[in-house]
Structure formats: C-alpha cells, structure tokens
Design an enzyme around this catalytic site. Structure first.
Site, PDB file in Angstrom:
ATOM      1  N   GLU A  39       1.034  -1.316  -0.283  1.00  0.00           N
ATOM      2  CA  GLU A  39       0.101   0.136   0.039  1.00  0.00           C
ATOM      3  C   GLU A  39       1.129   0.971  -0.172  1.00  0.00           C
ATOM      4  O   GLU A  39       1.378   1.549   1.112  1.00  0.00           O
ATOM      5  CB  GLU A  39      -0.804   0.025   1.504  1.00  0.00           C
ATOM      6  CG  GLU A  39      -1.835   0.993   1.104  1.00  0.00           C
ATOM      7  CD  GLU A  39      -2.063   2.344   2.101  1.00  0.00           C
ATOM      8  OE1 GLU A  39      -1.473   3.511   1.883  1.00  0.00           O
ATOM      9  OE2 GLU A  39      -2.289   2.008   2.756  1.00  0.00           O
ATOM     10  N   CYS A  66      -2.090   7.735   4.598  1.00  0.00           N
ATOM     11  CA  CYS A  66      -2.900   7.666   3.641  1.00  0.00           C
ATOM     12  C   CYS A  66      -3.582   8.247   3.258  1.00  0.00           C
ATOM     13  O   CYS A  66      -3.753   7.452   1.273  1.00  0.00           O
ATOM     14  CB  CYS A  66      -2.050   5.816   3.789  1.00  0.00           C
ATOM     15  SG  CYS A  66      -2.554   4.532   4.818  1.00  0.00           S
TER      16      CYS A  66
HETATM   17  P1  NAP Z   1       9.764   3.021   3.805  1.00  0.00           P
HETATM   18  O1  NAP Z   1      10.633   3.791   3.482  1.00  0.00           O
HETATM   19  O2  NAP Z   1       8.953   3.197   2.515  1.00  0.00           O
HETATM   20  O3  NAP Z   1       9.689   1.863   4.657  1.00  0.00           O
HETATM   21  C1  NAP Z   1       9.085   1.271   4.939  1.00  0.00           C
HETATM   22  C2  NAP Z   1       9.661  -0.032   5.008  1.00  0.00           C
HETATM   23  O4  NAP Z   1      10.749  -0.681   4.558  1.00  0.00           O
HETATM   24  C3  NAP Z   1      10.686  -0.421   6.383  1.00  0.00           C
HETATM   25  O5  NAP Z   1      11.367  -1.422   7.115  1.00  0.00           O
HETATM   26  C4  NAP Z   1      11.982   0.036   5.250  1.00  0.00           C
HETATM   27  O6  NAP Z   1      13.056  -0.745   6.215  1.00  0.00           O
HETATM   28  C5  NAP Z   1      11.656  -1.090   3.943  1.00  0.00           C
HETATM   29  N1  NAP Z   1      12.681  -0.145   3.211  1.00  0.00           N
HETATM   30  C6  NAP Z   1      11.976   0.372   2.499  1.00  0.00           C
HETATM   31  N2  NAP Z   1      12.607   0.603   1.486  1.00  0.00           N
HETATM   32  C7  NAP Z   1      13.972  -0.422   0.983  1.00  0.00           C
HETATM   33  C8  NAP Z   1      14.220  -1.215   0.079  1.00  0.00           C
HETATM   34  N3  NAP Z   1      15.086  -0.782  -0.690  1.00  0.00           N
HETATM   35  N4  NAP Z   1      15.149  -2.259   0.655  1.00  0.00           N
HETATM   36  C9  NAP Z   1      15.078  -2.783   2.280  1.00  0.00           C
HETATM   37  N5  NAP Z   1      13.737  -2.752   2.697  1.00  0.00           N
HETATM   38  C10 NAP Z   1      13.237  -1.275   2.390  1.00  0.00           C
HETATM   39  O7  NAP Z   1       8.390   4.270   4.530  1.00  0.00           O
HETATM   40  P2  NAP Z   1       8.491   4.679   5.702  1.00  0.00           P
HETATM   41  O8  NAP Z   1       9.827   4.607   6.343  1.00  0.00           O
HETATM   42  O9  NAP Z   1       7.319   4.245   6.330  1.00  0.00           O
HETATM   43  O10 NAP Z   1       8.052   6.017   5.406  1.00  0.00           O
HETATM   44  C11 NAP Z   1       8.817   7.115   4.227  1.00  0.00           C
HETATM   45  C12 NAP Z   1       7.844   7.909   3.640  1.00  0.00           C
HETATM   46  O11 NAP Z   1       6.680   7.150   3.110  1.00  0.00           O
HETATM   47  C13 NAP Z   1       6.627   8.726   4.010  1.00  0.00           C
HETATM   48  O12 NAP Z   1       7.773   9.752   3.998  1.00  0.00           O
HETATM   49  C14 NAP Z   1       5.829   8.633   2.964  1.00  0.00           C
HETATM   50  O13 NAP Z   1       6.378   9.565   2.392  1.00  0.00           O
HETATM   51  C15 NAP Z   1       5.486   7.477   2.895  1.00  0.00           C
HETATM   52  N6  NAP Z   1       5.051   6.499   3.404  1.00  0.00           N
HETATM   53  C16 NAP Z   1       3.200   6.920   3.101  1.00  0.00           C
HETATM   54  C17 NAP Z   1       2.417   6.588   3.407  1.00  0.00           C
HETATM   55  C18 NAP Z   1       1.441   5.755   2.730  1.00  0.00           C
HETATM   56  O14 NAP Z   1      -0.061   5.376   3.038  1.00  0.00           O
HETATM   57  N7  NAP Z   1       0.893   5.531   1.785  1.00  0.00           N
HETATM   58  C19 NAP Z   1       2.451   5.535   5.050  1.00  0.00           C
HETATM   59  C20 NAP Z   1       3.853   5.540   5.405  1.00  0.00           C
HETATM   60  C21 NAP Z   1       4.885   6.113   4.738  1.00  0.00           C
HETATM   61  P3  NAP Z   1      13.997   0.804   6.380  1.00  0.00           P
HETATM   62  O15 NAP Z   1      13.630   0.955   7.929  1.00  0.00           O
HETATM   63  O16 NAP Z   1      15.317   0.126   7.024  1.00  0.00           O
HETATM   64  O17 NAP Z   1      14.742   1.726   5.739  1.00  0.00           O
END
Ligand code: NAP
Length: 505
Positions: free
Chosen positions: A263, A300
């Site tokens: 999502e 979201c």
């Molecule tokens: P994220 O950076 O996508 O990370 C989510 C999870 O995935 C974390 O456990 C992260 O691990 C892991 N991950 C991300 N990229 C990866 C990769 N290339 N390889 C392996 N694991 C990976 O999201 P977030 O930290 O929750 O939030 C960052 C941004 O996401 C926000 O600023 C926002 O824009 C967006 N967000 C959107 C929603 C929505 O519902 N649309 C919800 C939450 C966040 P690590 O912690 O080790 O990096």
C-alpha cells in the site's frame, strides 16, 4: 512508570540479541538501544515459520480465533506501556495511541469472528454426475487454504494498527499463515511490546511458538533478505512508493515470484461539485482543512488535492480553508526524515509553474505546519509532479474552468486509495459522469465526507490501482484482506476420510 525495552528480536518465542545495536530516535524522552537485524536471523525466523506452517494450517478455525482474541487481551494488558512508549517514539498524542490500540484489538477480534463464521473459505461443491453423457462429472469441492509464511513490514505511520499485530498480521494468522515481521525502526520499542504480547498469547494457548517472529530493522538488508527468502510466500507492506517498488521488484525477480501486497502513495482527490460549492463551500473548506491536518497529515488517506470550479464559490472555499489552516498549531512528525521530506515536498510544489501560495509556514526540526497552494487546471494538467504525494498536512486547490475540465482532471489521476465527491441535489448529473471515472481510479469512492479514518469492516476497501497499491484486487483493511493470504484448492473425488474438516462442517 517508565517502561524499559529489552531491545531483543523475538524469534520463534525466544528473545535473541545480535551484535550490532541501533538507537531509537524518540520525539520525546530517552533513546533506547535495539539489536540490529541481519540476514542470518531472517533465515532463522523464516525456517521456523516454514516448519510451523503445516501444523498451523491444520489448526481449527476456533483455535486460531482463540489465538487472535488472546493477542488482543495481551495487548490490552500492556496498554499503558504501549501508550507511553508509542507516544514518546512517534510524537503521536496519547489519545491517538489509545484509539489506535482499540482499533488494533478490535481488528483482531473482528477476524476471530470472521473465521468462526467460515464464509471466507468460499466453499463450493459440484456433486458427482456419474451418469452424465458423454462423460461422467467427478465430485468437485473447493475452498480457500492458507498459502504459507507471510512477511509483514510494520508501517511508520500506524505503530499499532498497521504494524506488528496490525491488519496484515491479524489477517495472516486468521488464515493459518505464520508471520515474520520486520519492525519499523521509527518505533522499535512499541513493536517490541506488541511482539511480547503475541509471544505471550501463543505461549498461554500452548501453540507452536514458531508461527511468529519479529526481526528488528536497523539495516536495509533485513527487508531484502525477508522478501527474497524462498520460504516466504507473500508480503504485506505499507510505506513509500520508492521502498515499496524496490521490494516489489525483488519479489517479482525471485526464482519463485510471490505476491507483494504493497500500500503505497495516494493523494486522495476531492471533487467539490458546483451546487455543493455554492451551498456550503465555506463549510467544506473548513472540513477539508481539518481532514488535511489530522495526525499531522500522515495518513495514507489524507485528501491532498481539492478540485473546484473557479469563481466566487471557489474563493469562499479557499478562504475558509486558508483561515482554518493558518490557525492550526505545528504538530510533531513521526521521524526527522519525514519532516525533511515534507519540507522538500512543499518546496517542490511551491516552485511549480503557475502555483500560488495561500498558506506558507516555517516548519522547524520535526514539526510540521500546514501548507496550502492553488493552481489552475491548465497548469496542473501540464505538471504531473503536482499530483504526487507529499506526506504531511499539505493541500493543493486545483481550479477548473467548468464541469468538462473537472472530468478531464479526474481522468488524469493515477491510482488512488480514495476519491471524494462533495455534491448536492443539483450536482447529480455531473456526479453520474464522474462516478465511473472515480471507480476506475480509486479503491473507495465517498460522498459528502472526508476520507481520513478507515472503518475496519466487511465492506471496506483500502487499496486501489497502482501506485495506491501494487495489487488492485486486494485490500489491506477489513475482513476481505484475508483473501491476500489464501488460495483456492479444488478437491476432486476425495474419499470421505480425507475430506478436510472445514469442507464438512
Ligand atoms: P519506507 O521508507 O518505504 O519504509 C518502509 C519499510 O520498508 C521499512 O521497514 C524500510 O526499512 C523498508 N524498506 C524501504 N525501502 C527498502 C529497500 N529498498 N530495501 C529493503 N527494505 C526497504 O516508508 P516509511 O519509512 O514508513 O516512510 C517514509 C515515507 O513513506 C514517508 O515520508 C511517506 O512519504 C511514505 N509513507 C506513505 C504511507 C502511505 O500509506 N501511503 C505510509 C507511510 C509512509 P528501513 O527502515 O530499514 O529503511
């Protein structure tokens, strides 16, 4: 009372300490140390989950329902510690954490009721027709069966409802699938307490401890190892478009590709139709501002874009939203990184061609204040970047010249979690024209409300075409979400002695 985390991973019922340590970065209070995850530990958790799968898949629905209820009880028993640690780690107000806990335990109990009823099995039976010509028909029965160990990525923005014991975990355990959770490093202490609650519930019921593991993060290779482990059969994820897409690609490129239920991003457009704008533009502007700023805009389903026909009613709508947003106090964001990303996103939108600023703020450190921009539909249609999600309390008003241009703008959106119509009686015809466009665009279409706040229910859809989700046939909220972790199996001419109990009751 101050809760001190133990800082260990939880692998198949055991606390495991690994060599590297990472520090939490709470919004308030003291930081704590946690063990860093690594690929060996992920492999250990996946092997345990795989070994437990056969036995867990064979448990009765009643046994799994009792497990879900026991997890809810154990979470409630740790309620004060969860609120204390969760609020410190995320900066979310205590009342929000308490409400989210109620939603999380309610979700677990809803799944218990859901599997007791058994409808989710979608059982079908075509009885044998031995005398059929030219060929007899065999006895055919079908039902849904669990698919195997599931990887769950805790979300940053819902430390309880979309995390360790959140919707993905509840759905997977309800289906009969063991779970390996990768904790989110924005709230490792909260995740740990909830993980302890799951372990305690499993132990209390004497179930196989290998059905659940929590691997703390701290390093990128944890998530990569988890989705590429051959024993994992599907992934539940909520997070960023970039991270989700990278993990999705890893799933697709495995020797055995697996479904990645991600999502990702959504701007949740709201269409204010002319009669509604004339009758109550001001009230809609105020309601929109409240929805935009809820939880510092970190939902979201945050409705980031409002589309309205240019003119005095649009002026009244914009003025009301501006006034309400200017009066909104700064709120703490979930992480420093998100606050940075929010400021950068606001700068990107503000620099767009033809974009005018209505509310600008100076956001400091981890705080977020609202931004409001407006732009003509002509400029908006030329600049696709303006339709990309900025995570935080940021709104863009798109002024269209008429109903036809509103439809053109509606058609230009990528996949969304939600799309909202504000409409009155005089808007029915335009509403009818827009509805098929919105159905095609979004997982949930709503009228005369705001999309923030997702009901956990049988009819809920929290998903949508890409990039809202990576699998538009699925939802990550509500009882239908169990279908992600099931697959249909047909049983042909099975002797009575072998027919699974679920098919017979
Ligand atoms: P994220 O950076 O996508 O990370 C989510 C999870 O995935 C974390 O456990 C992260 O691990 C892991 N991950 C991300 N990229 C990866 C990769 N290339 N390889 C392996 N694991 C990976 O999201 P977030 O930290 O929750 O939030 C960052 C941004 O996401 C926000 O600023 C926002 O824009 C967006 N967000 C959107 C929603 C929505 O519902 N649309 C919800 C939450 C966040 P690590 O912690 O080790 O990096």
């Amino acid at each position: 009372m101050t809760h001190i985390p133990h800082g260990d991973h939880l692998i198949a019922g055991e606390k495991i300490r690994t060599e590297g340590r990472f520090s939490s970065a709470p919004a308030t209070g003291q930081a704590h140390e946690f063990s860093v995850g690594n690929p060996d530990l992920v492999a250990q958790a996946c092997a345990a989950a795989d070994a437990a799968f056969g036995g867990f898949a064979a448990t009765t629905r009643e046994e799994r329902a009792a497990l879900l209820e026991a997890i809810a009880e154990e979470i409630d028993a740790r309620g004060d510690a969860i609120t204390e640690v969760g609020s410190a780690e995320t900066g979310l107000p205590q009342a929000r954490l308490q409400g989210e806990r109620g939603r999380t335990t309610g979700q677990l109990r809803l799944f218990a009721d859901h599997i007791r009823k058994g409808d989710y099995l979608d059982r079908r039976h075509d009885t044998a027709l031995p005398d059929r010509q030219p060929l007899p028909r065999p006895d055919l029965r079908m039902m849904q069966r669990p698919i195997g160990p599931i990887a769950v990525f805790g979300a940053s923005n819902f430390p309880l409802a979309f995390s360790v014991a959140g919707g993905d975990t509840a759905a997977a355990l309800a289906a009969g699938c063991p779970v390996v959770v990768k904790g989110h490093s924005a709230h490792p202490g909260t995740g740990e307490i909830v993980g302890d609650a799951i372990v305690a519930a499993i132990k209390r019921l004497g179930m196989d401890p290998r059905i659940f593991s929590l691997v703390q993060g701290g390093k990128r290779d944890v998530g990569e190892a988890l989705v590429t482990d051959p024993r994992i059969k599907a992934v539940g994820f909520t997070g960023s478009l970039g991270g989700g897409r990278a993990l999705y690609n890893l799933c697709a490129n495995r020797p055995e590709p697996i479904p990645f239920f991600g999502e990702l991003g959504s701007v949740n457009p709201m269409f204010v139709l002319p009669a509604a704008a004339g009758a109550r533009g001001e009230a809609i502007g105020q309601g929109w501002a409240a929805s935009l700023t809820m939880g510092a805009g970190q939902f979201c389903t945050n409705p980031g874009i409002a589309v309205i026909v240019d003119g005095p009613d649009a002026d009244a709508f914009a003025a009301a939203a501006t006034e309400a947003l200017q009066a909104t106090a700064p709120q703490v964001m979930l992480t420093d990184g998100m606050a940075d990303a929010y400021r950068q996103g606001a700068a990107r939108v503000g620099a767009g061609k033809g974009v005018r600023s209505l509310v600008t703020t100076s956001c400091e450190a981890r705080n977020a204040s609202p931004y409001l921009f407006e732009v003509s539909a002509a400029d908006w249609l030329e600049n696709h970047e303006l339709s990309e999600e900025v995570f935080g309390p940021l709104g863009v008003i798109v002024r269209v010249k008429d109903a036809a241009q509103m439809e053109e703008v509606a058609r230009s959106f990528a996949g969304q979690l939600t799309a909202t119509l504000q409409l009155d009686d005089g808007d029915t015809e335009l509403g009818r024209r827009l509805l098929p466009v919105l159905e095609r665009m979004a997982g949930r279409v709503l009228a005369n409300g705001f999309p923030t706040g997702v009901e956990v229910a049988d009819s809920m859809v929290h998903g949508g075409p890409y990039p809202a989700s990576t699998n538009f046939g699925a939802t990550s909220v509500g009882t239908l979400s169990i279908r992600r972790f099931l697959r249909p199996v047909c049983y042909q001419n099975l002797p009575e002695a072998l027919i699974p109990a679920d098919l017979n009751d």
